[in-house]
Design a protein around this motif. Structure first.
Motif, PDB file in Angstrom:
ATOM      1  N   LEU A  40       0.834  -1.206   0.000  1.00 37.12           N
ATOM      2  CA  LEU A  40       0.000   0.000   0.000  1.00 37.12           C
ATOM      3  C   LEU A  40       0.867   1.253   0.000  1.00 37.12           C
ATOM      4  O   LEU A  40       0.616   2.199  -0.748  1.00 37.12           O
ATOM      5  CB  LEU A  40      -0.925  -0.009   1.213  1.00 37.12           C
ATOM      6  CG  LEU A  40      -1.941   1.131   1.299  1.00 37.12           C
ATOM      7  CD1 LEU A  40      -2.818   1.146   0.057  1.00 37.12           C
ATOM      8  CD2 LEU A  40      -2.796   0.990   2.553  1.00 37.12           C
ATOM      9  N   VAL A  41       1.900   1.274   0.836  1.00 40.22           N
ATOM     10  CA  VAL A  41       2.805   2.422   0.863  1.00 40.22           C
ATOM     11  C   VAL A  41       3.535   2.553  -0.470  1.00 40.22           C
ATOM     12  O   VAL A  41       3.709   3.664  -0.991  1.00 40.22           O
ATOM     13  CB  VAL A  41       3.807   2.288   2.029  1.00 40.22           C
ATOM     14  CG1 VAL A  41       4.887   3.362   1.937  1.00 40.22           C
ATOM     15  CG2 VAL A  41       3.079   2.391   3.369  1.00 40.22           C
ATOM     16  N   ALA A  42       3.952   1.422  -1.050  1.00 39.00           N
ATOM     17  CA  ALA A  42       4.616   1.461  -2.358  1.00 39.00           C
ATOM     18  C   ALA A  42       3.674   1.995  -3.427  1.00 39.00           C
ATOM     19  O   ALA A  42       4.092   2.745  -4.328  1.00 39.00           O
ATOM     20  CB  ALA A  42       5.115   0.071  -2.733  1.00 39.00           C
ATOM     21  N   THR A  43       2.399   1.632  -3.346  1.00 40.14           N
ATOM     22  CA  THR A  43       1.411   2.156  -4.294  1.00 40.14           C
ATOM     23  C   THR A  43       1.270   3.664  -4.153  1.00 40.14           C
ATOM     24  O   THR A  43       1.181   4.393  -5.144  1.00 40.14           O
ATOM     25  CB  THR A  43       0.049   1.474  -4.060  1.00 40.14           C
ATOM     26  OG1 THR A  43       0.180   0.075  -4.285  1.00 40.14           O
ATOM     27  CG2 THR A  43      -1.011   2.042  -5.002  1.00 40.14           C
ATOM     28  N   GLY A  44       1.247   4.143  -2.902  1.00 42.27           N
ATOM     29  CA  GLY A  44       1.195   5.586  -2.686  1.00 42.27           C
ATOM     30  C   GLY A  44       2.399   6.294  -3.266  1.00 42.27           C
ATOM     31  O   GLY A  44       2.266   7.338  -3.920  1.00 42.27           O
ATOM     32  N   ALA A  45       3.602   5.739  -3.041  1.00 44.96           N
ATOM     33  CA  ALA A  45       4.815   6.350  -3.568  1.00 44.96           C
ATOM     34  C   ALA A  45       4.808   6.347  -5.096  1.00 44.96           C
ATOM     35  O   ALA A  45       5.204   7.332  -5.742  1.00 44.96           O
ATOM     36  CB  ALA A  45       6.050   5.616  -3.039  1.00 44.96           C
ATOM     37  N   PHE A  46       4.353   5.242  -5.695  1.00 47.35           N
ATOM     38  CA  PHE A  46       4.290   5.155  -7.153  1.00 47.35           C
ATOM     39  C   PHE A  46       3.312   6.179  -7.712  1.00 47.35           C
ATOM     40  O   PHE A  46       3.587   6.821  -8.737  1.00 47.35           O
ATOM     41  CB  PHE A  46       3.872   3.741  -7.555  1.00 47.35           C
ATOM     42  CG  PHE A  46       3.820   3.523  -9.039  1.00 47.35           C
ATOM     43  CD1 PHE A  46       4.981   3.295  -9.759  1.00 47.35           C
ATOM     44  CD2 PHE A  46       2.618   3.558  -9.728  1.00 47.35           C
ATOM     45  CE1 PHE A  46       4.938   3.096 -11.136  1.00 47.35           C
ATOM     46  CE2 PHE A  46       2.562   3.358 -11.097  1.00 47.35           C
ATOM     47  CZ  PHE A  46       3.735   3.125 -11.795  1.00 47.35           C
ATOM     48  N   LEU A 195       2.238   7.375 -19.290  1.00 47.77           N
ATOM     49  CA  LEU A 195       2.037   7.224 -17.852  1.00 47.77           C
ATOM     50  C   LEU A 195       0.811   6.366 -17.546  1.00 47.77           C
ATOM     51  O   LEU A 195       0.774   5.684 -16.517  1.00 47.77           O
ATOM     52  CB  LEU A 195       1.872   8.603 -17.196  1.00 47.77           C
ATOM     53  CG  LEU A 195       3.061   9.548 -17.273  1.00 47.77           C
ATOM     54  CD1 LEU A 195       2.740  10.845 -16.528  1.00 47.77           C
ATOM     55  CD2 LEU A 195       4.312   8.908 -16.696  1.00 47.77           C
ATOM     56  N   ALA A 196      -0.183   6.415 -18.430  1.00 49.83           N
ATOM     57  CA  ALA A 196      -1.414   5.655 -18.188  1.00 49.83           C
ATOM     58  C   ALA A 196      -1.161   4.149 -18.122  1.00 49.83           C
ATOM     59  O   ALA A 196      -1.547   3.496 -17.142  1.00 49.83           O
ATOM     60  CB  ALA A 196      -2.457   5.993 -19.250  1.00 49.83           C
ATOM     61  N   PRO A 197      -0.505   3.531 -19.129  1.00 46.98           N
ATOM     62  CA  PRO A 197      -0.247   2.086 -19.008  1.00 46.98           C
ATOM     63  C   PRO A 197       0.695   1.746 -17.862  1.00 46.98           C
ATOM     64  O   PRO A 197       0.609   0.653 -17.292  1.00 46.98           O
ATOM     65  CB  PRO A 197       0.357   1.714 -20.365  1.00 46.98           C
ATOM     66  CG  PRO A 197       0.820   2.986 -20.961  1.00 46.98           C
ATOM     67  CD  PRO A 197      -0.087   4.044 -20.438  1.00 46.98           C
ATOM     68  N   ALA A 198       1.594   2.675 -17.513  1.00 47.49           N
ATOM     69  CA  ALA A 198       2.467   2.417 -16.373  1.00 47.49           C
ATOM     70  C   ALA A 198       1.644   2.283 -15.095  1.00 47.49           C
ATOM     71  O   ALA A 198       1.833   1.356 -14.294  1.00 47.49           O
ATOM     72  CB  ALA A 198       3.500   3.539 -16.235  1.00 47.49           C
ATOM     73  N   GLY A 199       0.704   3.218 -14.892  1.00 49.20           N
ATOM     74  CA  GLY A 199      -0.151   3.151 -13.714  1.00 49.20           C
ATOM     75  C   GLY A 199      -1.078   1.949 -13.739  1.00 49.20           C
ATOM     76  O   GLY A 199      -1.242   1.257 -12.731  1.00 49.20           O
ATOM     77  N   LEU A 200      -1.662   1.660 -14.900  1.00 52.81           N
ATOM     78  CA  LEU A 200      -2.572   0.519 -15.001  1.00 52.81           C
ATOM     79  C   LEU A 200      -1.822  -0.800 -14.852  1.00 52.81           C
ATOM     80  O   LEU A 200      -2.375  -1.775 -14.336  1.00 52.81           O
ATOM     81  CB  LEU A 200      -3.311   0.566 -16.344  1.00 52.81           C
ATOM     82  CG  LEU A 200      -4.286   1.738 -16.503  1.00 52.81           C
ATOM     83  CD1 LEU A 200      -4.893   1.739 -17.899  1.00 52.81           C
ATOM     84  CD2 LEU A 200      -5.399   1.669 -15.452  1.00 52.81           C
ATOM     85  N   GLY A 201      -0.556  -0.824 -15.288  1.00 50.69           N
ATOM     86  CA  GLY A 201       0.255  -2.020 -15.076  1.00 50.69           C
ATOM     87  C   GLY A 201       0.455  -2.294 -13.599  1.00 50.69           C
ATOM     88  O   GLY A 201       0.415  -3.444 -13.145  1.00 50.69           O
ATOM     89  N   ARG A 202       0.656  -1.220 -12.820  1.00 52.22           N
ATOM     90  CA  ARG A 202       0.774  -1.376 -11.372  1.00 52.22           C
ATOM     91  C   ARG A 202      -0.538  -1.877 -10.770  1.00 52.22           C
ATOM     92  O   ARG A 202      -0.536  -2.719  -9.859  1.00 52.22           O
ATOM     93  CB  ARG A 202       1.163  -0.032 -10.749  1.00 52.22           C
ATOM     94  CG  ARG A 202       1.231  -0.022  -9.233  1.00 52.22           C
ATOM     95  CD  ARG A 202       2.344  -0.878  -8.719  1.00 52.22           C
ATOM     96  NE  ARG A 202       2.396  -0.850  -7.259  1.00 52.22           N
ATOM     97  CZ  ARG A 202       3.181  -1.633  -6.533  1.00 52.22           C
ATOM     98  NH1 ARG A 202       3.988  -2.499  -7.134  1.00 52.22           N
ATOM     99  NH2 ARG A 202       3.174  -1.552  -5.215  1.00 52.22           N
ATOM    100  N   VAL A 203      -1.657  -1.380 -11.280  1.00 45.55           N
ATOM    101  CA  VAL A 203      -2.961  -1.841 -10.795  1.00 45.55           C
ATOM    102  C   VAL A 203      -3.125  -3.339 -11.050  1.00 45.55           C
ATOM    103  O   VAL A 203      -3.550  -4.095 -10.171  1.00 45.55           O
ATOM    104  CB  VAL A 203      -4.099  -1.058 -11.489  1.00 45.55           C
ATOM    105  CG1 VAL A 203      -5.448  -1.714 -11.223  1.00 45.55           C
ATOM    106  CG2 VAL A 203      -4.115   0.382 -10.993  1.00 45.55           C
TER     107      VAL A 203
END
Length: 220
Positions: A40-46, A195-203
């Motif tokens: 969760l913290v890593a998601t916030g930092a990302f 940036l969009a696929p980068a964020g969705l990849g994390r999701v």
């Protein structure tokens, strides 16, 4: 309104005198004991990395993408502020119905899509994307803070919350510097959609590890 609150709690035991280095190390250690909290913290930092790059690119969006004067940035920020006000009104009811980690995942998905869409050269689209960015961005910060404070031992709430906040926010300034450098060499109409696929990849990665890591369930 705060003065009218009536709170009953047992005063915590007086802690021993310790250095800030030891306190910070203890906060990191406590965060590491839960894989779900780490994620969760890593998601916030990302998310804050994406925020920094997106913020650095905003003037390029206004100038190169929309063909507007620099003052139009204020209009987009006003739209983003509207989204943040809506987020503040909705967060309480949402957190009573869904886990903090679910809220963080939804936030990252909304934010990622909106950042990519804001690169389109249309004023109405940029305004709508700004509202969604403002709506989604506060949720991850609230989700991290709420989850950490809810799950921390009573005597360590301050240490864990401060450590989590520092880890989440520390990436913002370097990300803005990175974004400023990227804007100088990459067209913003290319940069933001990346940036969009980068964020969705994390999701997707978070969802795949949800049941193993307890990301979408309380106390995991």
């Amino acid at each position: 309104m705060f003065a009218r609150l009536r709170v009953r709690e047992v005063p915590p035991a007086r802690p021993e005198v310790r250095s800030w280095r030891r306190e910070t190390a203890e906060g990191v250690r406590l965060l590491r004991t839960s894989r779900a909290r780490r994620r969760l913290v890593a998601t916030g930092a990302f998310t804050m990395v994406l925020t920094g790059v997106n913020g650095a690119a905003l003037y390029a969006v206004v100038d190169g993408g929309l063909g507007k004067p620099p003052a139009y940035v204020g209009v987009l920020y006003a739209a983003q502020g509207l989204g943040s006000i809506l987020a503040g009104l909705l967060t309480g009811p949402l957190l009573r119905r869904v886990p903090e980690r679910t809220l963080a995942v939804v936030d990252l998905a909304l934010f990622s899509v909106a950042v990519g869409v804001r690169a389109l050269p249309r004023g109405a689209t940029a305004l709508a994307a700004s509202v969604v960015i403002g709506l989604g961005l506060p949720w991850v910060l609230i989700a991290v803070t709420t989850a950490v404070q809810r799950e921390a031992p009573p005597e360590a709430v301050g240490r864990m919350a401060a450590t989590a906040h520092a880890l989440v926010m520390a990436s913002t300034a370097p990300a803005m510097a990175l974004g400023a450098g990227l804007v100088a060499v990459v067209d913003v109409r290319v940069l933001l959609p990346l940036l969009a696929p980068a964020g969705l990849g994390r999701v997707v990665a978070l969802l795949l590890g949800a049941y193993r890591g307890g990301l979408l369930v309380r106390g995991g």
